[in-house]
Design an enzyme around this catalytic site. Sequence first.
Site, mmCIF file in Angstrom:
data_model
loop_
_atom_site.group_PDB
_atom_site.id
_atom_site.type_symbol
_atom_site.label_atom_id
_atom_site.label_comp_id
_atom_site.label_asym_id
_atom_site.label_seq_id
_atom_site.Cartn_x
_atom_site.Cartn_y
_atom_site.Cartn_z
ATOM 1 N N HIS A 141 -7.359 7.138 3.795
ATOM 2 C CA HIS A 141 -6.625 5.881 3.651
ATOM 3 C C HIS A 141 -7.570 4.684 3.606
ATOM 4 O O HIS A 141 -7.305 3.713 2.894
ATOM 5 C CB HIS A 141 -5.624 5.720 4.799
ATOM 6 N N VAL A 148 -8.338 2.267 -0.256
ATOM 7 C CA VAL A 148 -7.888 0.872 -0.265
ATOM 8 C C VAL A 148 -9.099 -0.038 -0.098
ATOM 9 O O VAL A 148 -9.636 -0.187 1.002
ATOM 10 C CB VAL A 148 -6.859 0.595 0.850
#
Length: 335
Positions: free
Chosen positions: A75, A79
């Site tokens: 994650h 990003v």
Amino acid sequence: MEKRRRISLRAVVAAMALMLSLGEAASYDGGSSGLSPGYYSKTCSNLEKIVLREVTKKKNETVVTIPAVLRLFFHDCLVNGCDASVLIASHNNDAEKNSEDDDSLAGDGYDTVNRVKDAVERECPGVVSCADILALAARDVVNLAYGPYWPVELGRRDGLISKASDVKGKLPDPEMHVKELAAIFDKNGLSMRDMVALSGAHTVGFAHCSRFKKRLYNYNSTMRTDPSFNKYYAQQLKVACPPNVGPTIAVNMDPLSPVTFDNKYYNNLVNGLGLFTSDQVLYTDVASKKTVEEFNASQDQFFKAFVDSMIKLGRVDVKTGSAGEIRRDCTAFNH
């Protein structure tokens, strides 16, 4: 303890073999990213020992540490790059970790990195980034679960921005199909093969019923249950996740070996045991099916591909040199 030592020795030998067999990515020069496995050899020579010690302690407290740390790394990197921005805490609920797409991240992942950071700071204050600690911890949880070992490229600096609004559309969703998934990975310089290999991380961990209930009870207007499900597996899932199940109930991602990092995930897909749509479509879509079959047939091939892909993932949009900072506390910017 003796068993763990033997595993560690085998892991080192395996890592040496992998460096010879992974082609361009195995040169471990970081390409243009400026990363290197020996980055802290003079400034924090015991770094990897400290990380392994603390990660092992945490894993021995709860096996959830394994998937939690691994997902945290994914994650973070997908990003705005591998810069530990997902670790930042916010009093206004506007940091990256507060986004709806990061709600599924387990607290054990955050706790593990924070514990390691505290231990590293005691020995090497102000030297090691949180982003590098997360990358090392992700490697260690895989190896502690009997998965592969690899030299981790280091030298990342921690990002100075963490916004919840930056997350949307950048992470895979359980209901996505191959074309949508591939687009996300492609934006980060990761191939279809990388996507299938990294999806193999679902061989460990769990998922809340809410993440896949639609496949069981509301697949489409003509079928309640997704026909790609193995029918006996679907029945078992319906027992574990009835229509009115609460938000805290979860099941193992891999029903065969849920705490061991192996290639059983791909065997699950071949037999209709993929939990998410985004898992099962890897086998039903011709674009990815052959790779699933390859990894199902050979755990060695899966491990080699996973290591290759983790190294590539760890290079995504890294901050090096004078960019970013070395956080004193992984949950807060220095300024």
